[in-house]
Scaffold this active site. Structure first.
Site, PDB file in Angstrom:
ATOM      1  N   MET A  22     -45.522 -89.024 -11.935  1.00 35.23           N
ATOM      2  CA  MET A  22     -46.712 -89.360 -12.714  1.00 35.23           C
ATOM      3  C   MET A  22     -47.836 -88.381 -12.352  1.00 35.23           C
ATOM      4  O   MET A  22     -47.878 -87.860 -11.241  1.00 35.23           O
ATOM      5  CB  MET A  22     -47.147 -90.796 -12.419  1.00 35.23           C
ATOM      6  CG  MET A  22     -46.130 -91.804 -12.930  1.00 35.23           C
ATOM      7  SD  MET A  22     -46.656 -93.493 -12.711  1.00 35.23           S
ATOM      8  CE  MET A  22     -47.905 -93.627 -13.986  1.00 35.23           C
ATOM      9  N   PHE A  23     -48.699 -88.140 -13.289  1.00 38.48           N
ATOM     10  CA  PHE A  23     -49.855 -87.235 -13.121  1.00 38.48           C
ATOM     11  C   PHE A  23     -49.450 -85.779 -12.851  1.00 38.48           C
ATOM     12  O   PHE A  23     -50.178 -85.026 -12.216  1.00 38.48           O
ATOM     13  CB  PHE A  23     -50.789 -87.727 -12.000  1.00 38.48           C
ATOM     14  CG  PHE A  23     -51.141 -89.175 -12.132  1.00 38.48           C
ATOM     15  CD1 PHE A  23     -52.043 -89.589 -13.092  1.00 38.48           C
ATOM     16  CD2 PHE A  23     -50.537 -90.127 -11.325  1.00 38.48           C
ATOM     17  CE1 PHE A  23     -52.350 -90.939 -13.232  1.00 38.48           C
ATOM     18  CE2 PHE A  23     -50.837 -91.472 -11.463  1.00 38.48           C
ATOM     19  CZ  PHE A  23     -51.743 -91.882 -12.415  1.00 38.48           C
ATOM     20  N   LYS A  26     -46.559 -83.789 -17.511  1.00 34.78           N
ATOM     21  CA  LYS A  26     -45.364 -83.732 -18.373  1.00 34.78           C
ATOM     22  C   LYS A  26     -45.729 -83.829 -19.847  1.00 34.78           C
ATOM     23  O   LYS A  26     -45.268 -83.041 -20.668  1.00 34.78           O
ATOM     24  CB  LYS A  26     -44.401 -84.887 -18.053  1.00 34.78           C
ATOM     25  CG  LYS A  26     -43.832 -84.889 -16.676  1.00 34.78           C
ATOM     26  CD  LYS A  26     -42.878 -86.058 -16.485  1.00 34.78           C
ATOM     27  CE  LYS A  26     -43.520 -87.413 -16.690  1.00 34.78           C
ATOM     28  NZ  LYS A  26     -44.594 -87.721 -15.735  1.00 34.78           N
ATOM     29  N   GLU A  93     -41.674 -90.148 -22.490  1.00 28.45           N
ATOM     30  CA  GLU A  93     -41.317 -91.316 -21.666  1.00 28.45           C
ATOM     31  C   GLU A  93     -39.827 -91.625 -21.763  1.00 28.45           C
ATOM     32  O   GLU A  93     -39.408 -92.788 -21.887  1.00 28.45           O
ATOM     33  CB  GLU A  93     -42.156 -92.537 -22.088  1.00 28.45           C
ATOM     34  CG  GLU A  93     -43.661 -92.344 -21.979  1.00 28.45           C
ATOM     35  CD  GLU A  93     -44.183 -92.316 -20.540  1.00 28.45           C
ATOM     36  OE1 GLU A  93     -43.378 -92.474 -19.597  1.00 28.45           O
ATOM     37  OE2 GLU A  93     -45.386 -92.125 -20.364  1.00 28.45           O
TER      38      GLU A  93
END
Ligand code: ZN
Length: 195
Positions: A22-23, A26, A93
């Site tokens: 995460m972060f 992407k 996702e």
């Protein structure tokens, strides 16, 4: 920086995977590739799992508010229904999709479509996430992007969960996860075990 291969044969498709914690940027990297394809008048379709409704039902929104219209789909197979007359397909996702996704991407790429998939490669326990390992095995190109460890400033590959829950899917934002390097992730997990 990822540079697209030359299309020597117009019937050639391929799979690109953008993965990381995460972060790590992407979605920004996915949007960068899709927007450039759109600008070149290529026909682009974007999909995300219905489960990911953190921000908006049909917009793919990255953390810096970059956005683009997308189609939420319940199961991976449905992507095939919306993929006629398309040059490029973006999937965000991807870790939340079912295990049919790698086969769906193979079918699309074999039809000559450029398939760009972005997703978390590891869950909050540092384990490979959903269909991502198989997607990476099938992909022609893999880009692993990194966040910065909030504890020490080294490159971060892990999404450390601050919230006290052991559900694998916990959609979250800054208050629930933080990017950590291997050492700081392991230290955090060891502390949690001892509590
Ligand atoms: Zn660290």
């Amino acid at each position: 920086m990822f540079i697209e291969p030359r299309k020597y044969n117009i019937h050639t498709g391929w799979i690109e995977v953008i993965c990381g914690s995460m972060f790590s940027g992407k979605t920004e990297e996915l949007l960068r590739r899709l927007k450039r394809a759109k600008f070149a008048h290529q026909r682009v379709e974007i999909f995300k799992p219905q489960i990911d409704t953190r921000y908006h039902q049909t917009l793919i929104v990255s953390h810096d508010d970059n956005q683009i219209q997308s189609n939420p789909v319940g199961v991976a197979e449905n992507i095939l229904l919306y993929s006629n007359e398309v040059d490029v397909i973006g999937i965000d996702e991807a870790q939340f999709f079912d295990n049919q996704l790698p086969e769906v991407c193979n079918i699309l790429a074999s039809k000559g479509i450029r398939v760009i998939v972005a997703g978390l490669d590891m869950d909050f326990q540092g384990q490979p996430f959903g269909p991502m390992p198989a997607l990476m095995a099938n992909a022609e190109f893999i880009t692993k992007v990194h966040a910065i460890c909030v504890c020490c400033g080294n490159p971060a590959g892990y999404s450390y969960r601050l919230a006290d829950s052991d559900k694998t899917i916990l959609l979250g934002e800054k208050q629930e996860y933080e990017p950590r390097c291997r050492t700081c992730f392991n230290q955090g997990m060891a502390l949690k075990k001892n509590i």
